[in-house]
Write an enzyme that holds these catalytic residues in place. Structure first.
Site, mmCIF file in Angstrom:
data_model
loop_
_atom_site.group_PDB
_atom_site.id
_atom_site.type_symbol
_atom_site.label_atom_id
_atom_site.label_comp_id
_atom_site.label_asym_id
_atom_site.label_seq_id
_atom_site.Cartn_x
_atom_site.Cartn_y
_atom_site.Cartn_z
ATOM 1 N N GLY B 21 3.920 -4.938 6.699
ATOM 2 C CA GLY B 21 3.455 -5.125 5.330
ATOM 3 C C GLY B 21 4.583 -4.860 4.351
ATOM 4 O O GLY B 21 5.687 -4.506 4.748
ATOM 5 N N CYS B 22 4.280 -5.034 3.086
ATOM 6 C CA CYS B 22 5.244 -4.788 2.007
ATOM 7 C C CYS B 22 5.774 -3.355 2.107
ATOM 8 O O CYS B 22 4.975 -2.448 2.291
ATOM 9 C CB CYS B 22 4.540 -4.984 0.671
ATOM 10 S SG CYS B 22 5.531 -4.648 -0.758
#
Lengths: 158, 84
Positions: B21-22
């Site tokens: 994820g980010c």
């Protein structure tokens, strides 16, 4: 002077807020920005070693130290913490979603050369010695931080 | 670039950031871009939908050329040409 430097103050010792701070810091560093993070008050708990050397402390400082989270693995959520249950559920959901853990983000911040400064005044108040916090920190006060902030184009207080 | 043009690209390096994820894909791009020479192309594989916006922003900021994105089965393939 053209600058893209970022400074972030982490005042909070909440897991969610620490995550936000480290995601922004790592993102900025990945974009090529110089980043300085300043940890003060509850934010110092994020930098604590899980197993720190023992020191003789004043009674209240010892009590604070004992009751506060020992490092990123013990932080609670700012909302819906439910005595730590919420934080554990959040960690689980984040693992499932492939979101980088706070521990990994801290390591990544160090790998990317992000400057981590611990507020020495807060350390005195909370009774933390330098060897109770993770390696690779600088120890300084508000003037150092403001000097860094003067050179930045974004400053966040989290 | 059009999808057909993108399909014809032979990337010089493929960075697999699927499942992260980010800010995982951006960190992966930063690490990967140094492994290609200026003028060469890096492909980034990602499952995080935000990468479609984030990688062009990263490329613009770091001075590289974002070429476009292709939607594969269950992930995205994004192309960046190293400029300097």
């Amino acid at each position: 002077m053209e600058t893209t430097k970022k400074t972030i103050i982490l005042f909070s010792g909440d897991l969610d807020k620490a995550l936000a701070a480290f995601i922004i810091a790592n993102g900025a560093a990945a974009m090529g920005d110089e980043v300085t993070m300043f940890f003060t008050f509850w934010g110092l708990n994020v930098l604590r070693k899980t197993a720190a050397p023992h020191h003789q402390k004043r009674f209240l400082q010892g009590m604070f130290g004992g009751m506060m989270p020992h490092g990123p693995g013990q932080l609670g959520l700012s909302k819906m913490n439910f005595g730590g249950l919420g934080a554990n559920m959040m960690r689980k959901v984040m693992r499932q979603q492939g979101v980088t853990s706070l521990e990994e983000l801290i390591q990544s911040a160090r790998d990317q050369g992000i400057k981590l400064i611990a507020c020495s005044m807060s350390m005195d108040v909370l009774g933390f010695q330098e060897d109770e916090l993770i390696e690779g920190l600088e120890f300084a006060g508000v003037a150092t931080f403001l000097g860094e902030a003067d050179e930045a184009n974004v400053n966040l207080f989290i | 670039m059009t999808t057909t043009e993108l399909e014809g690209i032979q990337a010089d390096k493929v960075v697999d950031a699927r499942g992260t994820g980010c800010p995982g894909p951006i960190l992966a791009a930063k690490k990967g871009i140094v492994d290609v020479k200026p003028g060469q192309i890096m492909a980034v594989l990602a499952t995080d939908g935000g990468t479609k916006k984030d990688l062009p922003a990263w490329a613009k900021k770091t001075g590289h050329e974002y070429l476009g994105v292709m939607e594969e089965l269950g992930y995205f393939k994004l192309f960046v040409r190293r400029v300097k």
